[in-house]
Write a protein that holds these residues in place. Structure first.
Motif, short mmCIF file in Angstrom:
data_model
loop_
_atom_site.label_atom_id
_atom_site.label_comp_id
_atom_site.label_asym_id
_atom_site.label_seq_id
_atom_site.Cartn_x
_atom_site.Cartn_y
_atom_site.Cartn_z
N VAL A 1 22.12 70.58 47.31
CA VAL A 1 22.79 69.56 48.11
C VAL A 1 22.41 69.76 49.57
O VAL A 1 22.55 70.86 50.11
CB VAL A 1 24.33 69.65 47.96
N ASP A 2 21.90 68.69 50.20
CA ASP A 2 21.72 68.71 51.65
C ASP A 2 23.10 68.53 52.27
O ASP A 2 23.71 67.46 52.15
CB ASP A 2 20.79 67.59 52.09
N VAL A 3 23.60 69.57 52.90
CA VAL A 3 25.00 69.61 53.32
C VAL A 3 25.23 68.75 54.57
O VAL A 3 24.50 68.88 55.56
CB VAL A 3 25.44 71.06 53.59
N ALA A 4 26.26 67.91 54.51
CA ALA A 4 26.70 67.15 55.68
C ALA A 4 27.97 67.75 56.26
O ALA A 4 28.19 67.71 57.47
CB ALA A 4 26.95 65.69 55.30
N ALA A 5 28.82 68.29 55.40
CA ALA A 5 30.07 68.91 55.83
C ALA A 5 30.42 70.06 54.91
O ALA A 5 30.22 69.97 53.69
CB ALA A 5 31.22 67.89 55.84
N ALA A 6 30.92 71.14 55.49
CA ALA A 6 31.31 72.32 54.72
C ALA A 6 32.76 72.66 55.03
O ALA A 6 33.17 72.65 56.19
CB ALA A 6 30.41 73.51 55.05
N ASP A 7 33.51 72.97 54.00
CA ASP A 7 34.91 73.32 54.14
C ASP A 7 35.06 74.72 54.73
O ASP A 7 34.30 75.63 54.39
CB ASP A 7 35.58 73.26 52.77
N VAL A 8 36.04 74.89 55.61
CA VAL A 8 36.37 76.21 56.16
C VAL A 8 37.79 76.54 55.72
O VAL A 8 38.75 75.93 56.17
CB VAL A 8 36.27 76.24 57.70
N ALA B 1 32.78 75.20 49.49
CA ALA B 1 32.84 73.77 49.17
C ALA B 1 32.06 72.97 50.19
O ALA B 1 32.12 73.25 51.40
CB ALA B 1 34.29 73.29 49.14
N VAL B 2 31.33 71.97 49.71
CA VAL B 2 30.50 71.16 50.58
C VAL B 2 30.52 69.71 50.13
O VAL B 2 30.89 69.39 49.00
CB VAL B 2 29.03 71.65 50.59
N ALA B 3 30.07 68.85 51.03
CA ALA B 3 29.78 67.46 50.70
C ALA B 3 28.44 67.10 51.33
O ALA B 3 28.12 67.57 52.42
CB ALA B 3 30.87 66.53 51.21
N GLY B 4 27.66 66.30 50.63
CA GLY B 4 26.35 65.94 51.15
C GLY B 4 25.59 65.10 50.13
O GLY B 4 26.19 64.42 49.29
N VAL B 5 24.27 65.16 50.19
CA VAL B 5 23.40 64.34 49.34
C VAL B 5 22.55 65.27 48.47
O VAL B 5 21.94 66.22 48.98
CB VAL B 5 22.50 63.44 50.19
N ARG C 1 22.24 60.88 45.59
CA ARG C 1 23.65 60.46 45.51
C ARG C 1 24.53 61.34 46.39
O ARG C 1 24.29 62.53 46.55
CB ARG C 1 24.12 60.52 44.05
N ARG C 2 25.55 60.71 46.97
CA ARG C 2 26.52 61.42 47.81
C ARG C 2 27.52 62.12 46.90
O ARG C 2 28.13 61.50 46.03
CB ARG C 2 27.27 60.45 48.73
N VAL C 3 27.71 63.42 47.13
CA VAL C 3 28.57 64.20 46.25
C VAL C 3 29.45 65.16 47.04
O VAL C 3 29.15 65.54 48.17
CB VAL C 3 27.75 65.02 45.23
N ALA C 4 30.53 65.54 46.41
CA ALA C 4 31.40 66.62 46.89
C ALA C 4 31.45 67.65 45.77
O ALA C 4 31.53 67.28 44.59
CB ALA C 4 32.79 66.12 47.21
N GLN D 1 35.93 63.81 54.79
CA GLN D 1 37.08 63.62 53.89
C GLN D 1 36.79 64.24 52.53
O GLN D 1 37.64 64.92 51.94
CB GLN D 1 37.37 62.13 53.72
N ALA D 2 35.59 63.99 52.02
CA ALA D 2 35.24 64.48 50.69
C ALA D 2 35.21 66.01 50.64
O ALA D 2 35.73 66.62 49.70
CB ALA D 2 33.88 63.91 50.27
N ALA D 3 34.60 66.63 51.66
CA ALA D 3 34.55 68.09 51.68
C ALA D 3 35.95 68.69 51.75
O ALA D 3 36.23 69.72 51.12
CB ALA D 3 33.71 68.57 52.87
N ALA D 4 36.83 68.04 52.49
CA ALA D 4 38.20 68.53 52.62
C ALA D 4 38.96 68.49 51.30
O ALA D 4 39.93 69.23 51.12
CB ALA D 4 38.95 67.71 53.67
N LEU D 5 38.54 67.62 50.39
CA LEU D 5 39.26 67.45 49.12
C LEU D 5 38.76 68.36 48.00
O LEU D 5 39.42 68.46 46.97
CB LEU D 5 39.16 65.99 48.66
N VAL D 6 37.61 69.00 48.18
CA VAL D 6 37.04 69.78 47.07
C VAL D 6 38.03 70.81 46.57
O VAL D 6 38.30 70.92 45.37
CB VAL D 6 35.71 70.44 47.49
#
Length: 331
Positions: A32-39, A66-70, A85-88, A127-132
């Motif tokens: 996954v190419d990461v766009a956002a990572a949970d801390v 946990a991450v969200a990206g493509v 595809r965009r995924v979390a 938002q997606a990364a925060a929900l993982v």
């Protein structure tokens, strides 16, 4: 690629941006190419050297579970249709209640294909990364509690990622919700999200004020995200036959609830280990959470974001108890 490594155990300053090799997807995996990572608060604890008996990390390591990206690449046995595809998702080493929350603070991360949740239209990467983790936890514990209309619910750590979701879920289920948190900003947030009463649990006598807010009645359900002494104190707010679900440790360790008192008053206490060791399937909860956000029925509170090279500042905000809602890194 760029990644943040914890070079040793210690304060936030041990987090350093470095160049490491790009990850490669193995069988059943994707990159996954990461766009956002949970801390997570857990990331902060582990970086400081705590909790390694349960989560065996050893420096140098890349934090983040946990991450969200493509999706940019797939391994053997994975449908190539995932690419683009965009995924979390959780990272490949992470697991609910176990594993190692590592690999997320980076430009690219590896995940198991079966853990991917496609991000619906209208939901962004943060938002997606925060929900993982938080979406799975909130929906799973809310379902386990079986909230009924008219239930009296106490949410501790109500200003955090899971707490803000639980306040909304309990209110939507028809409960009267008391939110307990630290400081005016978090209390105002919980009230805006629908809490009927808000209590600062850093002030003496806070458990008495919970009962006062309910007209002297006890609480039917406690969602304890605080843990520690605060979690143990929350048990005193319960009515006979109540349910206490202890899933968090923001106050320092999971709560050591009073088993004798629980037995005497028919109070059911369920801890995170009991939930994770049960036959509950946690995976579908992320998709449900994403769908509720996409439909506008659930708000994800991302209180603060930091660029990847400021991971140390993100950890300092959590450690200093100034973070509200979820904290994320953006790449």
């Amino acid at each position: 690629m760029r990644a943040v490594e914890a070079k040793s155990f210690g304060g936030p300053e041990v987090l350093t941006v470095t160049e490491i090799a790009d990850p490669v997807a193995g069988p059943g995996e994707v990159v996954v190419d990461v766009a956002a990572a949970d801390v997570m608060f857990l990331d902060v604890v582990l970086r400081g050297g705590g909790g390694v008996g349960f989560f065996p990390v050893a420096p140098p390591y890349v934090p983040g579970g946990a991450v969200a990206g493509v999706v940019s690449a797939v391994g053997p046995g994975v449908d190539g249709g995932w690419v683009g595809r965009r995924v979390a998702t959780k990272t490949v080493a992470s697991a609910v209640g176990g594993g190692k929350p590592v690999g997320g603070y980076a430009e690219r991360a590896v995940a198991e294909a079966e853990s991917l949740a496609e991000i619906p239209e209208g939901v962004d990467f943060t938002q997606a990364a925060a929900l993982v983790h938080d979406g799975r936890t909130a929906f799973t514990v809310a379902e386990a509690a079986n909230i009924a209309p008219g239930s009296r619910v106490l949410v501790t750590a109500a200003g955090g990622g899971v707490g803000t979701l639980l306040v909304q879920l309990a209110k939507a289920a028809g409960a009267t919700v008391v939110a307990a948190a630290r400081g005016e900003a978090k209390l105002q947030l919980a009230q805006r999200l629908g809490a009927d009463a808000v209590i600062d649990y850093t002030e003496p006598g806070w458990t008495d004020r919970v009962r006062s807010a309910l007209g002297g009645a006890g609480v039917d359900i406690v969602f304890d995200g605080a843990g520690g002494d605060l979690g143990r104190q929350s048990q005193s707010t319960t009515a006979r036959g109540a349910r206490v679900i202890g899933f968090g440790n923001a106050a320092g360790g999971f709560a050591d609830f009073d088993d004798e008192d629980a037995a005497a008053r028919d109070v059911t206490v369920v801890g995170l280990l009991e939930l994770t060791n049960s036959d509950i399937d946690w995976e579908p909860a992320l998709g449900r959470a994403l769908a509720e956000v996409a439909a506008g029925r659930l708000e994800v509170v991302v209180g603060q974001t930091f660029p990847l090279d400021q991971a140390s500042a993100a950890h300092a905000a959590i450690e200093g108890r100034t973070a509200v809602g979820r904290t994320l890194l953006t790449v």
